[in-house]
Design an enzyme around this catalytic site. Structure first.
Site, PDB file in Angstrom:
ATOM      1  N   ASP A 497       0.827   4.102   3.970  1.00  0.00           N
ATOM      2  CA  ASP A 497       0.838   5.263   4.848  1.00  0.00           C
ATOM      3  C   ASP A 497      -0.189   6.247   4.269  1.00  0.00           C
ATOM      4  O   ASP A 497      -0.538   6.144   3.093  1.00  0.00           O
ATOM      5  CB  ASP A 497       2.254   5.860   4.872  1.00  0.00           C
ATOM      6  CG  ASP A 497       2.358   7.044   5.821  1.00  0.00           C
ATOM      7  OD1 ASP A 497       1.641   7.043   6.835  1.00  0.00           O
ATOM      8  OD2 ASP A 497       3.139   7.958   5.548  1.00  0.00           O
ATOM      9  N   ALA A 883       9.392   8.465   5.920  1.00  0.00           N
ATOM     10  CA  ALA A 883       9.440   9.004   7.273  1.00  0.00           C
ATOM     11  C   ALA A 883       8.703   8.066   8.217  1.00  0.00           C
ATOM     12  O   ALA A 883       7.528   7.804   8.038  1.00  0.00           O
ATOM     13  CB  ALA A 883       8.805  10.386   7.310  1.00  0.00           C
ATOM     14  N   ASP A 885       8.622   5.032   8.401  1.00  0.00           N
ATOM     15  CA  ASP A 885       8.160   3.773   7.817  1.00  0.00           C
ATOM     16  C   ASP A 885       9.299   2.789   7.568  1.00  0.00           C
ATOM     17  O   ASP A 885       9.074   1.714   7.023  1.00  0.00           O
ATOM     18  CB  ASP A 885       7.434   4.039   6.473  1.00  0.00           C
ATOM     19  CG  ASP A 885       6.195   4.893   6.650  1.00  0.00           C
ATOM     20  OD1 ASP A 885       5.508   4.694   7.659  1.00  0.00           O
ATOM     21  OD2 ASP A 885       5.936   5.759   5.805  1.00  0.00           O
TER      22      ASP A 885
END
Length: 1219
Positions: A497, A883, A885
């Protein structure tokens, strides 16, 4: 099996289902078989559900069956069985609207209804003469209830209001609540609203653990050894097994209690519900059913179920589900019945409408309501059907881990069983030829099986994992799925991310760039100057957010907080008195810290009343449309105090916001300015404003759709946020690149920003080209197509093509196994990814092979990307901040969360520090654990085979190892060596070389087979040579090969002859084999490049040296009491020296062959593979080889790839040059 039916079609838990009825004559046959086999058949049927059902039942239709047999359709193909139950109730559908059914319920018979599906109807008799009842067939599997559906002639999973119910119907049909009668009727189907994690009793756990095939084999071995009078060894194995079982029971019980406590907290609360007769009733949360209307208390609550908000607003902490502790604003589901017809058909979906849905287990902190109307929510899912229930189910019933090492382990055990079978036959034939009694033949032939399959193997393999888990804990990495540590040793691709993972979590405001008269003004560093206080730009920054006050502190999304702090305004949560003063329209008010000078001139085209001139400058937030990752924007409707008309403000992705604005208000150089900022790595947010019509009242605003608000807007300008790289990011990514581990960025941010960050952190090297794929869905009869551009030369006009849903796409960077230079990358955004996934399936593997940046990706798309990478045989790791993921973290082979919140239960690994430095650490430890597993497996294989050879040779002279000899070998040598050889720490850095993924590989097999042959050769040599010695004779108590006085010793030795343990062959093989165990332990204990050298494993070195010294001392300096204890005989000193030379020769040969294997085996195997032109096993490597010789790949810039028309069966993609 033929004619299979399927349940949960198209879902992750899809299963085949077969119906069976119990058969009495089959049950009788099985009972006889169980008696004849001493209960073994019962165990076999317990382990094999499919055999159990087939052995006791006959096939029938699903409608008439008593038992269902289930098989998963995934790669594991697991079998389950469940008993079908019957319950009587007035109807067959919980949402049945038949008047007759309702009439039956109203007649006063509901008091007899069972409370839940698990209660039998026999226990709750109903007046069948007054109420005709229907038989409802159901079964429960993995805490989910499946009911028989007459319409579809199959079993269906019972859904709630989240299945095919329109948003309009939720407001029109379900918002009034349920009558008491209808509530009781639905409860028959849905049962108690509770996520029950039953903690099994110790007795149940004990039975389940003891019935494990391994412990059954242990029990069989112990009984056999006891029969053969191997009491000490049998007791030692029993002690080991008891310790293992107690440890396992303690761990399992502790996990159950922890999970139970986590679920039980706040699971039962008192709630208030609205009934259909407008009455309010207080009930326990366990009595809730889908369709109940629940009142959310003003001071908040823990949600006991999933519910959709139909009035009011809630501030919710969803960290249990999302991993993000930032409070989220939940607004009521819009009532679309008064709006456009098209909107009326929208189906409610908990995921799509998650901003209106309160999920089970989340904490409602505060509620907001207007005009005294209470905050209401309709229950849509209860029990295990809720989001929290599904999470608990995934923990209770996890999928097995598919890893080549574990598959090979079973093959290895089968090979050992095969070897044991040969030994079994040899023992039987040899014993018969020597006319050994039948009882001894049975015991000795079965004993060879227990010798060949090592009893300590599971404990030995677990040791390495436990040590790795402890080392990870010291590094701040916590693991809830230890078996995945080995898999992490194979990771060759990591998805990252961006925000909060590669870059700092917080954003800093770099500046603003306002627009006036469709022209950009100069960039300004601050937005809090007095001249801007009353500007629409600052008004948008002040009101377009989801911030709230909790305990006097402003909290919310970090980006919203930074924006609000930049202008320095004050946020006030309105009290009920203030709400009444402001005509019920301002639950939240924002105002500048210092009131600006009042203008006494009315605005153009607006009339102002006298009392309005004296009011302070305040903005009330009337309605929020929360941020949607799908829409990439948020909006609010606000009213400036004293003005009659309301304002709409929008904030979001620049391309999206610009598309909602009137074209004449968007600067002509918008694309140029945006591209300049994004290429520098800034995160850009656009603002827009619109004055609403005066006819739009407060009541209308509460139910208006956001589409009606978000159009015809005026472009206000850009907010430029700076997202800095974390200081450790470039170094960590460089380490991964050197180790040939691919890196992929998966982010929700702008694509050009992501490309810039990827270049800055070294994910894309300076000289590499980035090819952007813009995928367009089919439109106006034209096929879907992909436009290809180089990122650095991408036409600016494409950035303006917002209404065409142009989606840039990026390819993953693949550093292949060999030193192939890959100088291009693909890039794409989420919308392009969706189009390619649907229309370009054949092209997708090529794109993911070289894709590095995936921007604007929704949470489910991150999971899909992980799956696509796994489909081309990558071992995928995922690193995210928790968050959005969670899905990808669970699906990846190794998911590591940088958030310590409760959502980390979705991730196998959680890092205490939010730094990606944990990724190389995890891979290093995974590689070390994997190599440790290989070393232990090889050692245990040689241990079994060495002991097997020893016993087989001794069986040839009707001898065996003594009880204490077995005990010394298995406890003093094997266990000590196994538990210390696993202690080697991981190597200090990542290397490009990867460990093998399975036991069945050329180098490993050659290593094991060569050592087997060496050990066999030297054992056989010693066995044959001792017989050639001049002093050799068949040993008897009167033998005196050492020429020592035997006075008083004859009598003591005679009693040991019955098992023929004492003889020269036994003594020779005991010493030689004892050294062989230590030799192979040293040979197999590998260090560099994946583990620290063995000489740094001090416990292992000390243990091995101590054992060498001890056995050498016993061999060269015999002590009579020691030899009597081990049932050894005295041999001449010259033979002891010969044994020493045999052992030294064995050691040198083993070391040299293993070194030669390491140096030349890999090259030799590579040469053989090259000669055969063997294709790589991994799909991505095979595909990379094909693309190297493909002249049309990668696509040329300024070309278009069109999808195949459906009519063309055999055709490729059409490549045309863009004009």
């Amino acid at each position: 099996m033929e004619n299979e039916e399927k349940i949960n079609k198209g879902q992750e838990d899809e299963m085949e289902i077969y119906g069976y009825n119990l058969c009495r004559w089959k049950l009788a046959l099985v009972a006889v078989g169980v008696l004849c086999t001493g209960g073994f058949l019962l165990l076999l049927l317990y382990w094999m559900p499919r055999w159990r059902v087939k052995a006791t039942c006959t096939r029938t239709t699903l409608k008439d069956c008593d038992v269902v047999l289930l098989r998963t359709t995934d790669e594991f193909r697991r079998w389950f069985c469940a008993k079908v139950r019957i319950r009587l109730c007035p109807g067959t559908d919980p949402f049945q609207k038949s008047e007759s059914m309702v009439g039956k319920v109203i007649n006063g018979h509901t008091g007899h209804l069972p409370e839940s599906p698990t209660e039998h109807s026999e226990d709750h008799p109903m007046n069948s003469s007054a109420v005709p009842l229907n038989e409802v067939h159901y079964f429960v599997h993995h805490s989910v209830t499946y009911y028989w559906n007459d319409l579809h002639q199959t079993f269906n999973y019972l859904t709630g209001l989240d299945d095919r119910v329109s948003c309009v119907a939720i407001h029109t049909e379900h918002s009034k609540g349920l009558s008491k009668e209808l509530h009781d009727y639905r409860k028959l189907f849905y049962g108690i609203n509770e996520i029950t994690v039953k903690v099994p009793s110790v007795f149940k756990l004990l039975i389940k653990e003891v019935l494990n095939p391994f412990y059954i084999f242990q029990l069989f071995s112990v009984i056999l050894w006891t029969t053969d009078e191997y009491y000490y060894y049998a007791c030692a194995i029993v002690l080991m097994s008891v310790i293992s079982i107690i440890s396992s029971l303690y761990t399992i019980k502790k996990q159950y209690i922890m999970l139970h406590d986590m679920v039980a907290a706040h699971s039962i609360v008192r709630v208030t519900v609205c009934r259909a007769n407008k009455e309010v009733e207080e009930i326990l949360s366990t009595d809730l059913v889908p369709g109940d209307v629940m009142l959310i208390p003003p001071n908040g609550t823990i949600m006991p179920c999933d519910a959709v908000l139909i009035s009011g607003t809630c501030i919710v902490n969803e960290s249990m589900l999302t991993g993000e502790s930032v409070p989220v604003t939940k607004t009521n589901l819009p009532d679309l019945s008064t709006n456009s017809r098209g909107a009326e058909d929208e189906i409610y979906n908990a995921e799509v409408h998650k901003r209106h849905t309160l999920f089970c287990g989340t904490n409602v902190i505060q509620t907001r309501f207007y005009a005294g109307e209470p905050v209401k929510a309709i229950i849509v899912r209860t029990g295990f059907s809720t989001s929290k229930g599904q999470l608990i189910r995934s923990i209770l019933y996890p999928k097995p881990t598919d890893f080549k090492l574990y598959r090979d382990a079973y093959l290895f055990l089968l090979c050992l069983v095969g070897v044991a079978g040969i030994g079994f036959l040899y023992t039987v034939v040899n014993s018969i030829s020597h006319k050994v009694p039948v009882s001894i033949i049975i015991i000795e032939s079965l004993d060879i099986i227990t010798i060949t399959v090592p009893p300590a193997l599971p404990a030995a393999l677990t040791a390495g994992i436990v040590y790795a888990q402890r080392r990870l804990k010291k590094l701040g990495i916590f693991c809830i799925s230890p078996q995945r540590i080995n898999i992490c040793g194979q990771l060759n691709l990591i998805c990252f991310d961006k925000t909060g993972t590669l870059t700092e979590d917080g954003l800093d405001l770099w500046g603003i760039q306002r627009v006036e008269n469709a022209q950009f003004l100069l960039a300004e560093e601050k937005a809090c100057s007095e001249s801007l206080v009353k500007s629409q730009f600052v008004a948008c920054m002040a009101s377009c957010h989801s911030l709230t006050k909790i305990d006097g502190m402003i909290s919310g999304e970090p980006l919203d907080l930074k924006m609000f702090e930049a202008i320095g305004w004050i946020l006030e949560e309105a009290t009920e008195e203030e709400t009444a003063l402001h005509n019920n329209i301002m639950p939240t008010v924002v105002k500048p810290p210092k009131q600006p000078a009042t203008e006494h001139k009315p605005a153009d085209s607006e009339e102002m009343e006298l009392f309005e001139l004296q009011t302070s400058y305040e903005i009330g937030i009337v309605r929020q449309f929360p941020f949607s990752s799908a829409l990439q924007r948020m909006a609010v409707v606000a009213k400036i105090l004293g003005e009659k008309r309301m304002d709409a403000f929008v904030k979001g992705a620049p391309e999206v916001v610009a598309s909602l604005c009137r074209s004449e208000t968007v600067p002509s150089d918008f694309a140029v300015v945006l591209e300049d900022y994004t290429k520098q790595g800034y995160r850009v947010i656009a603002l827009a404003h619109r004055k609403l019509e005066s006819k739009i009242s407060w009541h209308k605003v509460q139910n208006i759709s956001r589409d009606a608000i978000e159009n015809n807007m005026t472009f206000l300008g850009l907010i430029i946020m700076q997202n800095k790289l974390k200081p450790e990011t470039p170094a960590v990514l460089e380490d991964l690149r050197i180790a040939n581990i691919r890196m992929v960025m998966v982010t929700g941010d702008n694509m050009l920003t992501a490309i810039s960050v990827a270049r800055d952190c070294g994910m894309i090297l300076p000289h590499d080209k980035v090819i952007v794929a813009e995928a367009l869905p089919p439109k106006d009869g034209q096929a879907a197509k992909i436009n290809w551009h180089y990122a650095d030369t991408m036409p600016r006009s494409n950035l303006n093509a917002i209404n065409q849903e142009v989606i840039p796409m990026k390819s993953l960077n693949d550093s292949l196994e060999e030193n192939q230079a890959i100088d291009y990358h693909f890039a794409m955004n989420g919308k392009s990814f969706a189009v390619i996934l649907e229309h370009f399936q054949d092209l997708l593997p090529k794109l993911v092979l070289h894709g590095t940046v995936f921007a604007r990706m929704a949470p489910d798309q991150k999971t899909q990307l992980v799956e696509e990478l796994q489909n081309v045989d990558y071992y995928v790791g995922m690193c995210g901040d928790g968050a959005n993921d969670c899905g990808a973290l669970k699906r990846a082979h190794g998911g590591i969360s940088l958030s310590e919140l409760e959502a980390s239960v979705a991730s196998p690994f959680t890092s205490r520090t939010p730094s990606i430095a944990c990724v190389p650490n995890l891979i290093r430890e995974g590689r070390a654990a994997l190599i440790t597993s290989f070393c232990v497996f090889k050692f245990m294989a040689l241990y079994s085979i060495i002991q097997y050879f020893t016993v087989t040779l001794l069986y040839s002279i009707l001898s065996n190892l003594g009880d204490f000899q077995f005990l010394f070998i298995d406890l003093a040598i094997i266990l000590v060596v196994v538990f210390t050889m696993s202690l080697n720490p991981a190597w200090k850095e990542l290397v490009a070389q990867r460990p093998p993924s399975g036991l069945i590989s050329g180098a490993l097999l050659f290593s094991v087979l060569s050592q087997i042959l060496i050990c066999l050769s030297f054992q056989t040599m010693a066995f044959m040579l001792v017989k050639q010695e001049p002093w050799y004779e068949i040993w008897s108590p009167s033998s005196n090969a050492c020429n020592i006085s035997m006075d008083g010793h004859h009598e003591n030795g005679t009693e040991h002859d019955e098992h023929n343990i004492k003889n020269y062959e036994n003594t020779t093989l005991f010493y030689v084999s004892s050294f062989q165990y230590l030799i192979v332990a040293v040979v197999f204990s590998k260090g560099k490049p994946f583990r620290q050298p063995s000489y740094k494993n001090y416990l292992f070195v000390i243990s091995v040296l101590a054992l060498y010294a001890l056995i050498l001392f016993f061999m060269l300096y015999p002590i009579e009491s020691i030899e009597d204890f081990f049932e050894l005989v005295c041999v001449p000193f010259q033979w002891r020296l010969v044994m020493l030379f045999i052992i030294i020769g064995n050691a040198l040969t083993s070391v040299l062959v293993e070194e030669a294997n390491e140096l030349w085996a890999a090259r030799f195997l590579s040469f053989l593979c090259f000669c055969k032109k063997k294709t790589p096993k991994a799909k991505y490597m095979h595909l990379a080889q094909e693309l190297l010789v493909d002249p049309d790949w990668p696509p040329k810039p300024r070309t278009t790839t069109e999808a195949k028309p459906p009519a063309l069966e055999n055709g490729g993609y059409q490549i045309v040059t863009m004009t």
